[in-house]
Design a protein around this motif. Sequence first.
Motif, PDB file in Angstrom:
ATOM      1  N   PRO A  88       0.801  -1.309  -0.105  1.00 45.62           N
ATOM      2  CA  PRO A  88      -0.098   0.058   0.060  1.00 45.62           C
ATOM      3  C   PRO A  88       0.703   1.301   0.048  1.00 45.62           C
ATOM      4  O   PRO A  88       2.110   1.435   0.597  1.00 45.62           O
ATOM      5  N   TYR A  89       0.426   2.247  -0.335  1.00 48.51           N
ATOM      6  CA  TYR A  89       0.897   3.822  -0.282  1.00 48.51           C
ATOM      7  C   TYR A  89       0.724   4.125   1.238  1.00 48.51           C
ATOM      8  O   TYR A  89       0.152   3.438   1.885  1.00 48.51           O
ATOM      9  N   PRO A  90       1.694   5.413   1.446  1.00 52.53           N
ATOM     10  CA  PRO A  90       1.512   5.549   2.909  1.00 52.53           C
ATOM     11  C   PRO A  90      -0.100   5.977   3.154  1.00 52.53           C
ATOM     12  O   PRO A  90      -0.922   6.455   2.554  1.00 52.53           O
ATOM     13  N   SER A  91      -0.309   5.839   4.437  1.00 49.67           N
ATOM     14  CA  SER A  91      -1.749   5.858   4.827  1.00 49.67           C
ATOM     15  C   SER A  91      -2.190   7.505   4.739  1.00 49.67           C
ATOM     16  O   SER A  91      -1.533   8.309   4.951  1.00 49.67           O
ATOM     17  N   ILE A  92      -3.542   7.613   4.376  1.00 45.51           N
ATOM     18  CA  ILE A  92      -4.319   8.771   4.665  1.00 45.51           C
ATOM     19  C   ILE A  92      -4.542   9.164   5.793  1.00 45.51           C
ATOM     20  O   ILE A  92      -4.835   8.511   6.739  1.00 45.51           O
ATOM     21  N   SER A  93      -4.288  10.427   6.525  1.00 47.81           N
ATOM     22  CA  SER A  93      -4.428  10.955   7.662  1.00 47.81           C
ATOM     23  C   SER A  93      -5.793  11.098   7.697  1.00 47.81           C
ATOM     24  O   SER A  93      -6.511  12.092   7.448  1.00 47.81           O
ATOM     25  N   LEU A  94      -6.579  10.121   8.556  1.00 49.38           N
ATOM     26  CA  LEU A  94      -7.943  10.045   8.639  1.00 49.38           C
ATOM     27  C   LEU A  94      -8.502  10.947   9.590  1.00 49.38           C
ATOM     28  O   LEU A  94      -9.587  11.548   9.434  1.00 49.38           O
ATOM     29  N   ASP A  95      -7.684  11.037  10.845  1.00 41.02           N
ATOM     30  CA  ASP A  95      -8.405  11.752  11.929  1.00 41.02           C
ATOM     31  C   ASP A  95      -8.857  13.133  11.462  1.00 41.02           C
ATOM     32  O   ASP A  95      -9.917  13.540  12.007  1.00 41.02           O
ATOM     33  N   PRO A  96      -8.041  14.112  11.116  1.00 40.67           N
ATOM     34  CA  PRO A  96      -8.221  15.417  10.620  1.00 40.67           C
ATOM     35  C   PRO A  96      -9.404  15.459   9.792  1.00 40.67           C
ATOM     36  O   PRO A  96     -10.447  16.530   9.853  1.00 40.67           O
ATOM     37  N   LEU A  97      -9.337  14.432   8.680  1.00 40.32           N
ATOM     38  CA  LEU A  97     -10.630  14.559   7.896  1.00 40.32           C
ATOM     39  C   LEU A  97     -12.056  14.182   8.253  1.00 40.32           C
ATOM     40  O   LEU A  97     -12.970  14.757   8.132  1.00 40.32           O
ATOM     41  N   LYS A  98     -12.083  12.936   8.961  1.00 41.96           N
ATOM     42  CA  LYS A  98     -13.041  12.834  10.026  1.00 41.96           C
ATOM     43  C   LYS A  98     -13.536  14.048  10.923  1.00 41.96           C
ATOM     44  O   LYS A  98     -14.951  14.195  11.030  1.00 41.96           O
ATOM     45  N   SER A  99     -12.684  14.609  11.635  1.00 46.72           N
ATOM     46  CA  SER A  99     -13.108  15.709  12.388  1.00 46.72           C
ATOM     47  C   SER A  99     -13.494  16.976  11.790  1.00 46.72           C
ATOM     48  O   SER A  99     -14.516  17.499  12.226  1.00 46.72           O
ATOM     49  N   PHE A 100     -12.771  17.313  10.777  1.00 45.91           N
ATOM     50  CA  PHE A 100     -13.533  18.344   9.722  1.00 45.91           C
ATOM     51  C   PHE A 100     -14.943  18.025   9.336  1.00 45.91           C
ATOM     52  O   PHE A 100     -15.753  18.723   9.330  1.00 45.91           O
ATOM     53  N   SER A 101     -15.250  16.615   8.932  1.00 43.33           N
ATOM     54  CA  SER A 101     -16.473  16.226   8.337  1.00 43.33           C
ATOM     55  C   SER A 101     -17.559  16.195   9.182  1.00 43.33           C
ATOM     56  O   SER A 101     -18.760  16.826   8.724  1.00 43.33           O
ATOM     57  N   LYS A 102     -17.263  15.811  10.370  1.00 43.38           N
ATOM     58  CA  LYS A 102     -18.332  15.932  11.309  1.00 43.38           C
ATOM     59  C   LYS A 102     -18.783  17.316  11.777  1.00 43.38           C
ATOM     60  O   LYS A 102     -19.815  17.801  11.941  1.00 43.38           O
TER      61      LYS A 102
END
Length: 694
Positions: free
Chosen positions: A572-586
């Motif tokens: 796989p490629y390097p992981s996508i930083s999900l936490d900031p994106l989840k926080s923004f989306s919420k």
Amino acid sequence: MKCTFSVLLIPFLLLSQESNAQSNRSTAEIVYTITRMAEIYHVQPRAVDKSFSSDLFAQIIRALDADKIYFNEEDISQLSAYKYSLDDQLLNKKDDFLKLLIVLYTKKINQSDSILAILTKSRFNLNLYESYTVTEDSSFSPNENLRRTKLYKLVKRNVLETIVDIFDDDSTKNNIKTDSLEPAARKKVCHAFKRDIQRIRQANGGLSGFVNNAWCESVASCYDPHTEFFSPGKKEEFQGELGDKQLQFGFSLGEGKDATEITHLKPGSPAYKSGLIHEGDQILALQWDGNEEVDVSDGSTEEVNAFISGDHGNSLTLTLKKSDGTLRKVTLQREKSTLDDDNSKVRSFILRGTHRVGFISLPAFYTDWNGEEGGNNGCADDVAKEIIKLKKENIEGLILDLRYNGGGSMLEAIALAGIFIDSGPVGMTRDKEGKIYTMKDVNRGSVYDGPLILLINGFTASASEMLAGTLQDYHRALIVGTPSFGKATAQVVLPLDTMFDEQHMERMKTADSYIKMTVDRLFRVNGTSAQQTGVIPDIFLPDFSETQSEREKTLPFSLSNITIDANKYYLPYPSISLDPLKSFSKSFMDTSQFFISFNKYLGVLIQGQVARDQILVFSNMLESRRQIFRDLNEGENSINNLKPPYEIEWNQYEKIRMQADQDLRKSNALLTQELTRDTGILLGYELAYHMTMK
């Protein structure tokens, strides 16, 4: 749910053509062959035993009477004498049960037709207090008298709903007495029920042919939801759904003032070439070659479409009412034609605001069966072309929309994955012997390597799920939406012939029936499967698919979820930083008036799906409908008054097409208006920007 799911269609299918052969085999021989072929080819064949027999009994009853209006409990009890011996019927090529079923079903259909003839002439008291309960609607009536009562209540309910529709559509009718509208509404409703009976009687082989076909389909369906029995016509229709060519008459329908109307003629189609059909013509009657004419003068667009589609044949006569009031009969022959419906093929545009984000809609994984699958004429190549157009517009991110994509060609899905990754495994299959095969992207390089968002929902299925799962496993895309459908199996279409093998390709041309068989399980490169669970999005975004409860896990005989070892070459490629994106989306969805209004509107729709007892009185039904409409209109108006932070701009190639095509300009204008209210596009636009932020 009616979806086109993915199949691994082996090369010899590409040589198949419409067969002129007629079946000389009995239905008993056909269903026996289905069980034998399942034993040979099915990825997880089940024993034809007492359990199978019980399941088959439930399936055939459901196939013949899904709404529980033809049979009653006494009929079911009579048929139940065979409930645990259908395995013996199948394995020993007996047809005792089938003969009984045909006789009884014919009787019940004829009785229902007679009841409807009486109801057509009987005025309903729309103010008489009567109720129609959920229990009545969802179960067989205890006896024949109560079945007649149920049919009466169903007709009365539909008459009331038809009159309520008239009041809602035209406020000037509010002063008209409902009794004056009752005769026309009653005639329309009874005709609709009788047309259902006519469709059954006009199936290939008549009513007995309808039952025989349902019996074959029911036997196949007991192995899993996607193993299906096909007649030659049904196979051709299925192949057309997966390809870029379909059998067509070449006209589109819409609701007219007085009847269903012709709204569009496709240039070069049979309808267009006839020179006798024009937009605005009203369809009064339909007649398939060899069958009696069917009056559809008061039928809805959905009813007329239902009559035109399906396995009837290729010759259809339409009785049309022209704009000058004259009547004309026109006979058309259905022809194979290139699919040119823009809403069914890949399309792209730009979201132009403070940043520029590309958007590509991929409704299905179509391919060209006459060319090289996964080659230059399928959806993968079309997506690549759209990406190249969008890159010329200097997009900063890309949204790929897989919502409502029911799948299609798996090789196209493999090619699509290769557009976004360098190279490597993209999925795995396992057959009934446990052998594991790797699906690979063998072409180095990618067409697009920028920020990527995939939109999915509960109708995203099979090949589209594999693509979403692959790009999620590679950390190549952010998955946004609701869990997908959950189908991770693959099918092949074979002639119904146990002697068939790859050395007998000619049998595909001459077979009198076919079977679509589940032969493999599909796995993601990390060894997990989307079977029943679906692809779980990185960011949850509810949408209209939440109003439908059907998923793979809810279907009868759905295969269970299992896992295998991850592919060792999967890097796989390097992981996508999900936490900031989840926080923004919420935060964004919790505070955006757009999402607040949409979620309220969605809640009303979901609540409206809940089955309730109904009071069959006009005033009650009118007020109930108006309350629902008030809530829905409030939600719609709130959404329509909001403006997204971008303009939808068609790419330069589409603009050139629009200049030369007035119909395309109109359809794109309507689509643009619809897309400005799409919450998936709005959240995708915002997330694409945040994915580019360092």
